[in-house]
Design an enzyme around this catalytic site. Structure first.
Site, PDB file in Angstrom:
ATOM      1  CD  GLN A 180      35.864  35.313 -10.816  1.00  0.00           C
ATOM      2  OE1 GLN A 180      36.788  35.934 -10.275  1.00  0.00           O
ATOM      3  NE2 GLN A 180      34.653  35.252 -10.285  1.00  0.00           N
ATOM      4  CB  CYS A 325      24.433  24.446   3.524  1.00  0.00           C
ATOM      5  SG  CYS A 325      26.186  24.770   3.807  1.00  0.00           S
TER       6      CYS A 325
END
Lengths: 383, 125
Positions: A180, A325
């Protein structure tokens, strides 16, 4: 007037720069050649690979010969960690952080299952680790320390130079996952004094499926290759080098070298604008340190809402979430939990990551979308 | 969209949220239930007339399936006898095409409704 770009997941992957795509297409369309071959076509392919290697090396302040191409940062992390420790002989201890990427943690845990000892340090609530704590964790049998430069979830930057000094003092290798960081923060292998550095192409508008491991030249750490075969990449990574992928990475890194500083400055302005808007909403908490962050990542937790419902209410806004989720593991973000967030706040977290297509209009639209979704969910919840 | 794909009926109920709201006057019975791990919190408000549910309102903090179930109940419950007011959670889960993992959250909605129904059912003398 076109709609603002609502893609805020550049830390997951970035759109390929058109210049990169064109170079890759040209490479695919040109005469094929295996860079390991000695005929003219092979030499031409090898020239392309070496030009790309030089570009990657130039961005990170390393000699071209230090760059080993891989399939991506995950493979680079695996090669660095498994390769260094398996080559280390009697040294059987590793040190890393609980907030590292899964590619690092899973490789470390594999070694732990094989009988090595693993120390996982817990950073402070700001996401930073005290370099002295890393030093204190190093023992006489420590083979490797692995700490990422820019955290992929929070954007927090670690003091790698100070951690490297601790490692050097104790004669331990240091691996840094910089997936990153490349093109987003200044990155100089020589100044940071790292032994092994993992890089990715697709986090910086290059293609998916290619990365690199930078291996210090002198003294060169011993590495046991994890892929066996034709002895490519100095014997460290067997398999035919994917020339078009590597060419794409080289162009992406060249663009990052030429434009990265200006881009990062612009992204920092957008990130601060985003935080100014989101932070002004009640119950929105910044995850990680307020300063010393990468310019393209902002992570917030939102009180009083369910993370999955929040995500479902964001419409076309594309962000990453700490909600179970949205995670393959089915667990809320372990990184945020390591920073002391409870499960509910780790679930109700959003990671915004900016890139070349990001704009002030997009940021303002994102703030408005999040504000509306939060307001609605809170109005539905029991008082 | 950032989240996982939801069945159209779930997304529709979640976004429209029919029946969401608090009681607007006297005569409502309220029950609530929580599941601390996921911080799910549901409150069901019922109004009865002639031994039947006349209206259902709900407040909820939970996942889209939780909110969709509460919304679905607000459309299906009115008219039911109080003695048969409790929903068949498994049937509703099938109707909403909900994954098995969501059943626990559905039970929170059921518990909240049961608590409200209990306040409306006449107690034996």
């Amino acid at each position: 007037m076109s709609a603002p770009d609502l893609y805020f997941d550049h830390a997951a992957t970035t759109p390929v720069d058109p210049v990169v795509a064109a170079a890759m297409a040209e490479c695919l369309a040109s005469a094929p050649g295996n860079p390991a071959a000695t005929h003219a076509a092979g030499r031409a392919a090898r020239d392309r690979v070496e030009a790309a290697r030089a570009e990657v090396a130039a961005l990170v302040g390393a000699p071209p010969a230090a760059v080993v191409f891989t399939s991506g940062a995950t493979e680079s992390d695996n090669l660095a960690i498994l390769g260094a420790v398996r080559a280390a002989g009697s040294a059987r201890h590793l040190v890393t952080l609980r907030t590292e990427h899964r590619a690092v943690l899973d490789a470390c845990r594999r070694l732990e299952r094989e009988g090595h000892r693993l120390t996982q340090l817990k950073p402070g609530r700001d996401g930073r680790i005290d370099p002295a704590a890393v030093g204190a964790a190093i023992g006489p049998d420590t083979a490797l320390v692995s700490v990422m430069l820019v955290n992929n979830e929070t954007g927090v930057i670690q003091d790698i130079a100070a951690i490297a000094a601790e490692c050097r003092r104790r004669g331990t290798l240091l691996h840094v996952d910089a997936a990153q960081a490349a093109g987003r923060v200044p990155l100089d292998c020589a100044a940071l004094d790292v032994d092994l550095l993992s890089l990715s192409a697709h986090k910086i508008h290059g293609p998916q499926g290619v990365g690199a491991l930078v291996v210090r030249r002198a003294p060169r750490p011993a590495l046991a290759p994890q892929l066996l075969g034709g002895g490519q990449e100095g014997g460290l990574r067997a398999g035919t080098v994917a020339v078009h992928q590597v060419v794409g990475m080289g162009i992406a890194y060249r663009i990052a070298r030429e434009q990265g500083a200006a881009e990062s400055a612009a992204l920092a302005v957008l990130r601060d604008r985003l935080w100014a808007g989101l932070g002004g909403l009640p119950g929105v908490l910044l995850n990680g340190a307020a300063d010393g962050r990468a310019p393209h990542i902002l992570n917030v937790s939102i009180e009083g809402v369910d993370g999955e419902a929040l995500l479902a209410g964001l419409g076309e806004l594309t962000v990453a979430s700490g909600a179970a989720c949205g995670a393959e593991s089915g667990e809320p973000s372990y990184v945020l939990r390591a920073l002391g967030r409870d499960d509910a706040l780790a679930q109700a977290s959003l990671r915004f990551s900016l890139g070349r297509g990001s704009s002030a209009a997009g940021v303002d639209a994102a703030i408005a979308i999040v504000a509306a979704a939060v307001r609605r969910l809170r109005s539905l919840a029991p008082a | 969209m950032s989240g996982p794909a939801y069945p159209p009926a779930v997304l529709d109920l979640f976004l429209r949220a029919p029946g969401a709201g608090r009681p607007d006057g006297p005569g409502w019975a309220s029950g609530e239930a929580r599941e601390p791990l996921s911080a799910t919190h549901v409150r069901v408000h019922l109004k009865a007339a002639d031994g039947r549910i006349a209206a259902l309102r709900w407040e909820a903090r939970g996942c889209p399936y939780t909110l969709a179930l509460a919304a679905l109940l607000s459309t299906q419950a009115p008219g039911r006898p109080l003695g048969q007011a409790l929903p068949d959670i498994r049937a509703l889960a099938r109707e909403l095409d909900a994954p098995v993992g969501k059943l626990g959250r559905f039970l929170v909605v059921q518990d909240a409704m049961a608590a409200a129904v209990l306040l409306l059912v006449p107690r034996p003398a």
